[in-house]
Write an enzyme that holds these catalytic residues in place. Structure first.
Site, PDB file in Angstrom:
ATOM      1  N   SER A 240       0.834  -1.220   0.000  1.00 34.68           N
ATOM      2  CA  SER A 240       0.000   0.000   0.000  1.00 34.68           C
ATOM      3  C   SER A 240       0.864   1.264   0.000  1.00 34.68           C
ATOM      4  O   SER A 240       0.556   2.233  -0.707  1.00 34.68           O
ATOM      5  CB  SER A 240      -0.964   0.005   1.189  1.00 34.68           C
ATOM      6  N   HIS A 270      -1.918  -8.899   1.954  1.00 39.44           N
ATOM      7  CA  HIS A 270      -1.630  -7.633   2.653  1.00 39.44           C
ATOM      8  C   HIS A 270      -2.789  -7.367   3.624  1.00 39.44           C
ATOM      9  O   HIS A 270      -3.042  -8.161   4.522  1.00 39.44           O
ATOM     10  CB  HIS A 270      -1.422  -6.539   1.593  1.00 39.44           C
ATOM     11  N   HIS A 317       5.867 -12.470   7.770  1.00 46.62           N
ATOM     12  CA  HIS A 317       6.060 -11.080   7.326  1.00 46.62           C
ATOM     13  C   HIS A 317       7.275 -11.002   6.413  1.00 46.62           C
ATOM     14  O   HIS A 317       8.240 -11.757   6.594  1.00 46.62           O
ATOM     15  CB  HIS A 317       6.258 -10.144   8.529  1.00 46.62           C
ATOM     16  N   ARG A 326       2.815  -4.409  16.812  1.00 43.36           N
ATOM     17  CA  ARG A 326       1.426  -3.967  16.634  1.00 43.36           C
ATOM     18  C   ARG A 326       0.476  -5.067  17.102  1.00 43.36           C
ATOM     19  O   ARG A 326      -0.613  -4.800  17.600  1.00 43.36           O
ATOM     20  CB  ARG A 326       1.163  -3.630  15.155  1.00 43.36           C
ATOM     21  N   ASP A 374      -2.306  -8.357  11.708  1.00 41.04           N
ATOM     22  CA  ASP A 374      -3.639  -8.815  11.322  1.00 41.04           C
ATOM     23  C   ASP A 374      -4.154  -9.979  12.168  1.00 41.04           C
ATOM     24  O   ASP A 374      -5.351 -10.260  12.176  1.00 41.04           O
ATOM     25  CB  ASP A 374      -3.637  -9.227   9.835  1.00 41.04           C
TER      26      ASP A 374
HETATM   27  N1  CMX Z   1       1.536 -19.609   6.190  1.00 38.95           N
HETATM   28  C1  CMX Z   1       2.035 -20.511   5.305  1.00 38.95           C
HETATM   29  N2  CMX Z   1       3.086 -20.295   4.523  1.00 38.95           N
HETATM   30  C2  CMX Z   1       3.709 -19.118   4.662  1.00 38.95           C
HETATM   31  C3  CMX Z   1       3.274 -18.133   5.579  1.00 38.95           C
HETATM   32  C4  CMX Z   1       2.137 -18.431   6.356  1.00 38.95           C
HETATM   33  N3  CMX Z   1       1.622 -17.527   7.200  1.00 38.95           N
HETATM   34  N4  CMX Z   1       4.091 -17.070   5.485  1.00 38.95           N
HETATM   35  C5  CMX Z   1       4.996 -17.368   4.521  1.00 38.95           C
HETATM   36  N5  CMX Z   1       4.751 -18.594   4.030  1.00 38.95           N
HETATM   37  C6  CMX Z   1       5.433 -19.270   2.922  1.00 38.95           C
HETATM   38  C7  CMX Z   1       5.315 -18.404   1.682  1.00 38.95           C
HETATM   39  O1  CMX Z   1       4.063 -18.590   1.032  1.00 38.95           O
HETATM   40  C8  CMX Z   1       6.480 -18.895   0.878  1.00 38.95           C
HETATM   41  O2  CMX Z   1       6.118 -20.106   0.278  1.00 38.95           O
HETATM   42  P1  CMX Z   1       6.646 -20.503  -1.208  1.00 38.95           P
HETATM   43  O3  CMX Z   1       8.123 -20.577  -1.095  1.00 38.95           O
HETATM   44  O4  CMX Z   1       5.968 -21.802  -1.488  1.00 38.95           O
HETATM   45  O5  CMX Z   1       6.196 -19.393  -2.112  1.00 38.95           O
HETATM   46  C9  CMX Z   1       7.538 -19.163   1.944  1.00 38.95           C
HETATM   47  O6  CMX Z   1       6.814 -19.329   3.165  1.00 38.95           O
HETATM   48  C10 CMX Z   1       8.538 -18.056   2.123  1.00 38.95           C
HETATM   49  O7  CMX Z   1       7.833 -16.832   2.334  1.00 38.95           O
HETATM   50  P2  CMX Z   1       8.458 -15.666   3.246  1.00 38.95           P
HETATM   51  O8  CMX Z   1       9.712 -15.196   2.566  1.00 38.95           O
HETATM   52  O9  CMX Z   1       8.570 -16.104   4.650  1.00 38.95           O
HETATM   53  O10 CMX Z   1       7.320 -14.573   3.206  1.00 38.95           O
HETATM   54  P3  CMX Z   1       7.045 -13.503   2.075  1.00 38.95           P
HETATM   55  O11 CMX Z   1       7.923 -12.321   2.332  1.00 38.95           O
HETATM   56  O12 CMX Z   1       7.112 -14.090   0.707  1.00 38.95           O
HETATM   57  O13 CMX Z   1       5.525 -13.128   2.344  1.00 38.95           O
HETATM   58  C11 CMX Z   1       3.634 -12.627   3.688  1.00 38.95           C
HETATM   59  C12 CMX Z   1       5.130 -12.373   3.469  1.00 38.95           C
HETATM   60  C13 CMX Z   1       3.133 -11.705   4.782  1.00 38.95           C
HETATM   61  C14 CMX Z   1       2.898 -12.303   2.375  1.00 38.95           C
HETATM   62  C15 CMX Z   1       3.436 -14.121   4.071  1.00 38.95           C
HETATM   63  O14 CMX Z   1       4.079 -14.379   5.303  1.00 38.95           O
HETATM   64  C16 CMX Z   1       1.968 -14.518   4.158  1.00 38.95           C
HETATM   65  O15 CMX Z   1       1.381 -14.868   3.128  1.00 38.95           O
HETATM   66  N6  CMX Z   1       1.357 -14.472   5.383  1.00 38.95           N
HETATM   67  C17 CMX Z   1      -0.050 -14.728   5.548  1.00 38.95           C
HETATM   68  C18 CMX Z   1      -0.868 -13.524   5.079  1.00 38.95           C
HETATM   69  C19 CMX Z   1      -0.718 -12.336   6.028  1.00 38.95           C
HETATM   70  O16 CMX Z   1      -0.812 -12.489   7.233  1.00 38.95           O
HETATM   71  N7  CMX Z   1      -0.522 -11.137   5.444  1.00 38.95           N
HETATM   72  C20 CMX Z   1      -0.501  -9.893   6.232  1.00 38.95           C
HETATM   73  C21 CMX Z   1       0.860  -9.246   6.305  1.00 38.95           C
HETATM   74  C22 CMX Z   1       0.802  -7.999   7.135  1.00 38.95           C
HETATM   75  C23 CMX Z   1       0.524  -6.762   6.318  1.00 38.95           C
HETATM   76  O17 CMX Z   1      -0.536  -6.609   5.765  1.00 38.95           O
HETATM   77  O18 CMX Z   1       1.416  -5.896   6.258  1.00 38.95           O
END
Ligand code: CMX
Length: 437
Positions: A240, A270, A317, A326, A374
């Site tokens: 965002s 997000h 994250h 937070r 979240d």
């Molecule tokens: N559950 C399951 N798998 C997860 C995970 C979770 N909560 N968080 C990360 N992973 C997985 C990723 O999907 C990724 O898998 P692949 O290698 O198969 O693609 C792997 O772990 C590595 O990811 P990462 O480097 O740890 O995390 P990213 O930087 O790529 O993504 C985020 C960050 C937040 C998108 C991810 O942790 C996620 O999808 N979390 C759940 C959704 C969420 O809570 N989003 C809110 C974030 C807060 C905000 O809005 O700012």
């Protein structure tokens, strides 16, 4: 001095620092870029600058150098409330200074004067099918008001001046912010409460007025203030913030830019994650007939989610590598609030906190197994009666507007150029990797 005058002085003092860095040190290397960063969403590449907030992977967010507890403690409080005026927080974000009560009240008065929402916004919202997602409505309302942009009007009239254009951006950002709680609460009451919008109360501050227009009594006003401040800013690289900055870099005005940023916030990875957290926990509790699960049942449900290829919402994250402060701040609010502390949904969220990190570590994919903002925010909303969880991202959006609009005001002040990273082809990457001649 008014906020605008204080800001003008800060900008004047800051500009030579930026100019000097570019002119005298422009060739100094900040870092290197690897192939996995190029393919992997630019993760960790230092390529943005902001002084509004900084996210340390281990410590979490600091707003203008202050941690969340420091921020809450330092800012002037609304009489009879435990949380500060959001208006004072805006002063802090823009200037880096903690405002006095008098300065804070000046912003309170200024935003009231700017808060009237144009009638056509209501017409547009009312024309949209009622089952439209509230984020779509929120973004559409912001975009519709683009015709009000002072920046766009002056630009079209040939009055663009690189040194002073931040003032028009400042006006647009304040005009927008002043209206957001009214628009968000209107969408809520129109969509979910039998089309019964509540008029603003001119006696109340920004956060207090939002609670009033939602039709929810104390301490929801403090929940609103806390929530908006916590969700405001998380440095520049998140979707965002980056989107808002990117769109503004084309000299698009605050309305175009914020609407775009809000659209990014609407994604499930997000801001929408807070909606997904509640959907996940509610579904789970329903399956158990409203009972709290055992730790074994919970562990199984988390594994089922992961094994079906889904993420555990509210966990992980891109930058953080510990529990999001937070999350902690909202958890502390729950723990100190009678009723909430023993609320079954909060107990389940707390159980997930005990179980999910271990599961995610065993799963071995997520770099950060700890909860983000979240994972905790929905339960508080639910407790105070906001059970329509597709509205949660709108709440996030109202808060996020504070951070991203402070940022684009400074973007204009420092004359940051249009963003234009370079892309390469897969062939080129293979050549760089030495696997193709
Ligand atoms: N559950 C399951 N798998 C997860 C995970 C979770 N909560 N968080 C990360 N992973 C997985 C990723 O999907 C990724 O898998 P692949 O290698 O198969 O693609 C792997 O772990 C590595 O990811 P990462 O480097 O740890 O995390 P990213 O930087 O790529 O993504 C985020 C960050 C937040 C998108 C991810 O942790 C996620 O999808 N979390 C759940 C959704 C969420 O809570 N989003 C809110 C974030 C807060 C905000 O809005 O700012």
């Amino acid at each position: 001095m008014s906020l605008k005058e204080v800001l003008a002085k800060k900008i004047e003092a800051h500009r030579p620092r930026t100019t000097r860095l570019v002119k005298e040190y422009g060739d100094v290397k900040v870092g290197e870029v690897t192939i996995s960063q190029v393919i992997g969403g630019m993760r960790g590449i230092k390529s943005l600058v902001t002084d509004i907030s900084y996210l340390d992977p281990m410590e979490g967010i600091r707003f203008r150098g202050m941690t969340i507890p420091e921020t809450f403690a330092a800012l002037p409080k609304v009489p009879g409330s435990e949380y500060p005026y959001v208006e004072g927080f805006w002063w802090l974000l823009l200037t880096g200074d903690v405002p006095t009560m008098e300065q804070t009240l000046e912003v309170v008065a200024d935003w009231k004067a700017r808060s009237q929402v144009p009638e056509y916004v209501w017409d547009i919202l009312r024309t949209m099918p009622r089952d439209t997602h509230p984020m779509t409505m929120f973004s559409a309302a912001i975009l519709a008001m683009q015709r009000e942009s002072i920046f766009a009007k002056n630009y079209a009239a040939g009055k663009f001046n690189k040194m002073t254009c931040w003032e028009d951006m400042y006006e647009d950002c304040n005009n927008l912010l002043a209206k957001l709680p009214t628009i968000a609460a209107y969408i809520y009451r129109m969509k979910y409460k039998g089309d019964t919008p509540i008029a603003p109360n001119p006696e109340l501050d920004w956060g207090g007025n939002f609670a009033h227009m939602m039709g929810i009594g104390k301490p929801y006003d403090d929940v609103a203030r806390m929530y908006f401040i916590l969700h405001s800013d998380h440095e520049s690289g998140n979707v965002s913030a980056h989107t808002t900055h990117l769109v503004a870099s084309a000299l698009s005005d605050a309305y175009y830019s914020l609407s775009a940023g809000i659209n990014g916030l609407a994604g499930p990875l997000h801001g929408l994650a807070n909606q997904e957290v509640l959907a996940w926990t509610q579904n789970f509790m329903q399956k158990l007939g409203g009972k709290l699960p055992t730790k074994e049942e919970l562990e199984k449900a988390l594994w089922d989610t992961l094994n079906s290829g889904q993420v555990i919402p509210g966990y992980g994250h891109a930058v953080l590598r510990k529990t999001d402060p937070r999350y902690t701040s909202q958890r502390e609010f729950c723990l100190k609030t009678p009723g909430l502390k023993d609320y079954p949904l909060f107990q389940l969220v707390s159980m997930i906190y005990e179980v999910a990190p271990k599961v995610l570590m065993e799963h071995g994919k997520a770099k950060n197994p700890w909860p983000n903002v979240d994972a905790q925010s929905g339960v508080i909303q639910w407790y105070y009666g906001v059970t329509e969880y597709d509205f949660y991202t709108v709440l996030f959006g109202v808060g996020r507007a504070l951070g991203v609009l402070a940022n684009i005001t400074w973007d204009r002040a420092l004359g940051y150029p249009i963003e234009r990273p370079k892309s390469v082809t897969t062939d080129m990457l293979e050549e760089i990797a030495g696997i193709k001649k």
